[in-house]
Design an enzyme around this catalytic site. Structure first.
Site, short mmCIF file in Angstrom:
data_model
loop_
_atom_site.label_atom_id
_atom_site.label_comp_id
_atom_site.label_asym_id
_atom_site.label_seq_id
_atom_site.Cartn_x
_atom_site.Cartn_y
_atom_site.Cartn_z
N GLN A 96 0.85 -1.19 0.00
CA GLN A 96 0.00 0.00 0.00
C GLN A 96 0.89 1.24 0.00
O GLN A 96 0.40 2.35 -0.04
CB GLN A 96 -0.88 0.02 1.26
CG GLN A 96 -1.78 -1.19 1.40
CD GLN A 96 -2.36 -1.29 2.81
OE1 GLN A 96 -3.33 -0.64 3.14
NE2 GLN A 96 -1.74 -2.10 3.65
N ASP A 99 6.29 4.75 -1.56
CA ASP A 99 7.64 5.30 -1.43
C ASP A 99 8.71 4.56 -2.22
O ASP A 99 9.87 4.96 -2.23
CB ASP A 99 8.03 5.35 0.05
CG ASP A 99 7.80 4.02 0.74
OD1 ASP A 99 8.01 2.97 0.11
OD2 ASP A 99 7.41 4.03 1.93
N HIS A 114 -1.38 1.48 -4.37
CA HIS A 114 -1.71 2.90 -4.29
C HIS A 114 -0.79 3.77 -5.16
O HIS A 114 -0.68 4.96 -4.94
CB HIS A 114 -1.64 3.36 -2.82
CG HIS A 114 -2.71 2.72 -1.97
ND1 HIS A 114 -2.69 2.75 -0.59
CD2 HIS A 114 -3.82 2.02 -2.30
CE1 HIS A 114 -3.75 2.10 -0.12
NE2 HIS A 114 -4.44 1.64 -1.14
P1 NAD Z 1 -1.53 1.84 7.95
O1 NAD Z 1 -3.01 1.91 7.99
O2 NAD Z 1 -0.89 0.86 7.04
O3 NAD Z 1 -1.01 1.70 9.52
C1 NAD Z 1 0.33 1.61 9.92
C2 NAD Z 1 0.47 0.39 10.84
O4 NAD Z 1 1.85 0.12 11.02
C3 NAD Z 1 -0.14 0.55 12.22
O5 NAD Z 1 -0.94 -0.57 12.49
C4 NAD Z 1 1.10 0.57 13.17
O6 NAD Z 1 0.83 -0.06 14.41
C5 NAD Z 1 2.10 -0.22 12.38
N1 NAD Z 1 3.52 0.10 12.60
C6 NAD Z 1 4.10 1.30 12.77
N2 NAD Z 1 5.45 1.19 12.85
C7 NAD Z 1 5.72 -0.14 12.75
C8 NAD Z 1 6.92 -0.91 12.75
N3 NAD Z 1 8.12 -0.34 12.85
N4 NAD Z 1 6.83 -2.26 12.60
C9 NAD Z 1 5.61 -2.86 12.48
N5 NAD Z 1 4.44 -2.18 12.47
C10 NAD Z 1 4.49 -0.83 12.60
O7 NAD Z 1 -0.94 3.15 7.50
P2 NAD Z 1 -1.54 4.58 7.60
O8 NAD Z 1 -0.43 5.44 8.01
O9 NAD Z 1 -2.78 4.56 8.39
O10 NAD Z 1 -1.87 4.89 6.06
C11 NAD Z 1 -3.00 4.46 5.35
C12 NAD Z 1 -2.66 4.39 3.87
O11 NAD Z 1 -1.69 5.32 3.42
C13 NAD Z 1 -2.07 3.07 3.53
O12 NAD Z 1 -2.41 2.80 2.23
C14 NAD Z 1 -0.61 3.39 3.63
O13 NAD Z 1 0.19 2.41 3.10
C15 NAD Z 1 -0.51 4.72 2.95
N6 NAD Z 1 0.74 5.42 3.36
C16 NAD Z 1 1.91 5.07 2.76
C17 NAD Z 1 3.10 5.62 3.19
C18 NAD Z 1 4.36 5.18 2.52
O14 NAD Z 1 4.40 5.01 1.32
N7 NAD Z 1 5.40 4.94 3.28
C19 NAD Z 1 3.14 6.55 4.22
C20 NAD Z 1 1.93 6.92 4.80
C21 NAD Z 1 0.73 6.31 4.38
#
Ligand code: NAD
Ligand code: ZN
Length: 241
Positions: A96, A99, A114
Site C-alpha cells: 500500500q 515510497d 496505491h
Molecule cells: P496503515 O493503515 O498501514 O497503519 C500503519 C500500521 O503500522 C499501524 O498498524 C502501526 O501499528 C504499524 N507500525 C508502525 N510502525 C511499525 C513498525 N516499525 N513495525 C511494524 N508495524 C508498525 O498506514 P496509515 O499510516 O494509516 O496509512 C494508510 C494508507 O496510506 C495506507 O495505504 C498506507 O500504506 C498509505 N501510506 C503510505 C506511506 C508510505 O508510502 N510509506 C506513508 C503513509 C501512508
C-alpha cells in the site's frame, strides 16, 4: 517461532502485504498516529481528488514533503529480509506504500496498490514522467507541469480515486493462490486493500502478522502474531531458515 519456520519451509508460494508501518523504520512518516502526516494535513484538503481539482498548488505542499521523504529514505533490514525470502518461496510483495522502498531494496515483483511517488501523471493526456526529472523544480517550490501545460499529479491514488484495477486483480490472484501471507506494518483498515489478507485466509493460506499493536486481523484472521518492529522481527525469522 518453530511452527512459523516449519510452515514457511512447507509453503510453496508465499506473498507479503505491507503498509505504512513497513517504512517507519526507514524514516517515512505514517499517515495516522503520533507523528502521522494527517495531524498536520487534513487528507480531504490536501490529498483528495476534489482538492487537487480545486487547488493543485495546495496539494503540492504535501506531495513535496512526501516525495522528499521517500527520495531520502533507504530500505531497512526488514525490506532486505523480504528480498531474501524470495529464495524460500516469496512470489510477490503487495504494498500500500508509495515510497518505492521495496524496489530500492531489490524486491522483484512489487504490486503497488496505491501507485508510486516516483512517477507523475498528467490527468489530461495521461503522459507519465519520472518524478526525478522535475525534482529540482519541485524542491525550489515550483509546480511540475505537463507539455500540455496542465499541472502534474504524483501517480498515486488520492482519496476519492479508484485503485488501479489490473494491479488489484493481480493482488487478488496472489492472495487466492498463496499458501502463506505475511501482513507487515499495516493497520488493515483501509479498503479494499484490507480485504487481501482475509481473502488469502479464506483460500487456505496461513497468515503471519507483524505489527507494533493488534489490528482487526490479529484475533480473527492471523494464525501468528509477532508484536514488534518489522525491521527486527522479520530478519530474525528469516535468519532461521
Ligand atoms: P496503515 O493503515 O498501514 O497503519 C500503519 C500500521 O503500522 C499501524 O498498524 C502501526 O501499528 C504499524 N507500525 C508502525 N510502525 C511499525 C513498525 N516499525 N513495525 C511494524 N508495524 C508498525 O498506514 P496509515 O499510516 O494509516 O496509512 C494508510 C494508507 O496510506 C495506507 O495505504 C498506507 O500504506 C498509505 N501510506 C503510505 C506511506 C508510505 O508510502 N510509506 C506513508 C503513509 C501512508
Ligand atoms: Zn498533459
Amino acid at each position: 517461532m518453530d511452527k512459523i519456520i516449519r510452515e514457511i519451509k512447507e509453503a510453496e508460494m508465499i506473498t507479503a502485504f505491507t503498509g505504512a508501518g513497513m517504512s517507519v523504520e526507514s524514516g517515512v512518516a505514517p499517515f495516522r498516529g503520533e507523528d502521522g502526516l494527517w495531524n498536520e494535513f487534513d487528507p480531504q484538503e490536501f490529498a483528495s481528488v476534489s482538492a487537487f481539482a480545486e487547488e493543485p498548488e495546495r496539494c503540492w505542499k504535501l506531495f513535496k514533503i512526501q516525495i522528499e521523504e521517500s527520495f531520502k529514505s533507504e530500505p531497512h533490514q526488514g525490506h532486505e529480509a523480504l528480498v531474501e525470502l524470495e529464495d524460500h518461496g516469496l512470489n510477490s510483495v503487495i504494498t500500500q506504500n508509495i515510497d518505492g522502498l521495496h524496489q530500492k531494496a531489490g524486491s522483484d515483483n512489487v504490486l503497488e496498490l496505491h501507485g508510486s511517488l516516483d512517477r507523475l501523471i498528467c490527468s489530461s493526456c495521461k503522459n507519465i514522467f519520472k518524478t526525478e526529472k522535475f525534482w529540482d523544480r519541485i524542491k525550489a517550490g515550483g509546480i511540475p507541469k505537463c507539455d500540455c501545460t496542465k499541472i502534474l499529479k504524483p501517480d498515486v491514488v488520492l482519496f476519492g480515486e479508484a485503485l488501479p484495477q489490473s494491479t488489484l486483480q493481480q493482488a487478488w490472484n496472489e492472495a487466492e493462490n498463496c499458501d502463506m501471507m505475511f501482513s507487515l506494518g499495516t493497520s488493515a483498515v483501509v479498503q479494499p486493500a484490507a480485504s487481501i489478507p482475509k481473502m488469502a485466509k479464506r483460500s487456505g493460506a496461513k497468515i503471519v502478522e507483524i505489527n507494533l499493536e493488534k489490528t482487526p486481523l490479529t484475533e480473527k484472521v492471523s494464525d501468528h502474531f509477532l508484536k514488534g518492529k518489522v525491521g527486527e522481527k522479520l530478519p530474525k525469522l528469516i535468519s532461521r531458515l
